[in-house]
Write an enzyme that holds these catalytic residues in place. Structure first.
Site, PDB file in Angstrom:
ATOM      1  N   GLU A   1      -4.231   0.702  -4.031  1.00 34.07           N
ATOM      2  CA  GLU A   1      -2.836   1.130  -3.932  1.00 34.07           C
ATOM      3  C   GLU A   1      -1.898  -0.068  -3.886  1.00 34.07           C
ATOM      4  O   GLU A   1      -0.850  -0.092  -4.551  1.00 34.07           O
ATOM      5  CB  GLU A   1      -2.645   1.994  -2.681  1.00 34.07           C
ATOM      6  CG  GLU A   1      -3.384   3.324  -2.741  1.00 34.07           C
ATOM      7  CD  GLU A   1      -3.363   4.077  -1.432  1.00 34.07           C
ATOM      8  OE1 GLU A   1      -3.491   5.318  -1.456  1.00 34.07           O
ATOM      9  OE2 GLU A   1      -3.221   3.434  -0.370  1.00 34.07           O
TER      10      GLU A   1
ATOM     11  N   GLU B   1       0.830  -1.204   0.000  1.00 40.06           N
ATOM     12  CA  GLU B   1       0.000   0.000   0.000  1.00 40.06           C
ATOM     13  C   GLU B   1       0.866   1.257   0.000  1.00 40.06           C
ATOM     14  O   GLU B   1       0.605   2.213  -0.738  1.00 40.06           O
ATOM     15  CB  GLU B   1      -0.907  -0.003   1.227  1.00 40.06           C
ATOM     16  CG  GLU B   1      -1.699   1.271   1.427  1.00 40.06           C
ATOM     17  CD  GLU B   1      -2.324   1.348   2.813  1.00 40.06           C
ATOM     18  OE1 GLU B   1      -2.703   2.465   3.209  1.00 40.06           O
ATOM     19  OE2 GLU B   1      -2.418   0.311   3.485  1.00 40.06           O
TER      20      GLU B   1
ATOM     21  N   ASP C   1       0.967   3.897  -3.144  1.00 46.75           N
ATOM     22  CA  ASP C   1       0.586   5.294  -2.946  1.00 46.75           C
ATOM     23  C   ASP C   1       1.604   6.221  -3.612  1.00 46.75           C
ATOM     24  O   ASP C   1       1.237   7.196  -4.280  1.00 46.75           O
ATOM     25  CB  ASP C   1       0.479   5.585  -1.449  1.00 46.75           C
ATOM     26  CG  ASP C   1       0.168   7.038  -1.166  1.00 46.75           C
ATOM     27  OD1 ASP C   1      -0.918   7.508  -1.547  1.00 46.75           O
ATOM     28  OD2 ASP C   1       1.027   7.719  -0.565  1.00 46.75           O
TER      29      ASP C   1
ATOM     30  N   SER D   1      -7.179   1.276  -0.154  1.00 50.20           N
ATOM     31  CA  SER D   1      -5.820   0.804   0.117  1.00 50.20           C
ATOM     32  C   SER D   1      -5.484  -0.426  -0.713  1.00 50.20           C
ATOM     33  O   SER D   1      -4.337  -0.634  -1.112  1.00 50.20           O
ATOM     34  CB  SER D   1      -5.653   0.484   1.600  1.00 50.20           C
ATOM     35  OG  SER D   1      -5.739   1.659   2.383  1.00 50.20           O
TER      36      SER D   1
END
Length: 207
Positions: free
Chosen positions: A107, A38, A42, A104
């Site tokens: 990501e 994650e 990101d 999440s």
């Protein structure tokens, strides 16, 4: 389920363990989970989206504003749901998806694609799946995220009330945010809702 996710994503993993890890929440496995993915995802998303708007010729303010809308939790959640990630999450027994788990997972999936196929594959995936047309002034999303970030209850909207006559519609929508009531008006309920969210957001967070 993994095959369906690959089909939805338009990418077939060589290393299937990466996609399984991207879908595994920490509560389901303390070691084999998507937390680190994650974090990497990101950063990759931020870079790709920023470069996209840079290449489009936007100035610094435009890049920042558009990026904030495109990579918001709500935007990522919508994309994740379209890909079916919300139904494929590997989570503790009896657990429900929290608000952050679904975006999440997107990501984490981006990071998994990058590790499996390289940064170019991840870039293609992001450009293909994210909605780059989202408005930079999506006050409904801005209000929800601002309240979440402050640890306050989510906004509650009323049904639209048409106070117009004949073909001249004049809808009013009210929203309760942080214990206060705000209202918005428009020719349809969607516009009225956005105006109510805008009034609440500006008053609570941008005054």
């Amino acid at each position: 389920m993994i095959e369906q996710i690959e089909k939805n994503a338009g990418y077939v993993f060589k290393d299937k363990s990466l996609i399984r890890r991207a879908l595994t929440l920490k509560g389901a496995d303390e070691k084999f989970n998507n937390e680190r993915l994650e974090c990497l995802g990101d950063a990759i998303i931020g870079y790709v989206v920023t470069q996209k708007f840079f290449d489009d010729g936007l100035d610094e303010g435009g890049i920042t504003s558009r990026k904030k809308s495109v990579v918001s939790d709500e935007a990522l959640r919508e994309t994740a749901v379209k890909l079916g990630l919300d139904k494929a999450l590997i989570k503790p027994k009896g657990a429900f998806n929290n608000l952050k788990a679904v975006p999440s997972a997107y990501e984490a999936l981006v990071a998994a694609v990058s590790l499996d196929g390289g940064l170019d594959a991840a870039k293609d995936f992001i450009l293909r799946t994210l909605d780059f047309t989202r408005s930079s002034q999506d006050y409904i999303t801005l209000l929800q995220e601002a309240l979440q970030g402050a640890g306050r209850p989510l906004p509650e909207y009323s049904h639209g009330e048409d106070e117009g006559s004949g073909d001249e519609h004049d809808f009013t929508v009210r929203v309760i945010a942080d214990g206060r009531q705000f209202s918005g008006r428009g020719r349809n309920t969607a516009t009225a809702k956005r105006e109510a969210a805008k009034a609440a957001y500006i008053s609570l967070f941008n005054s």
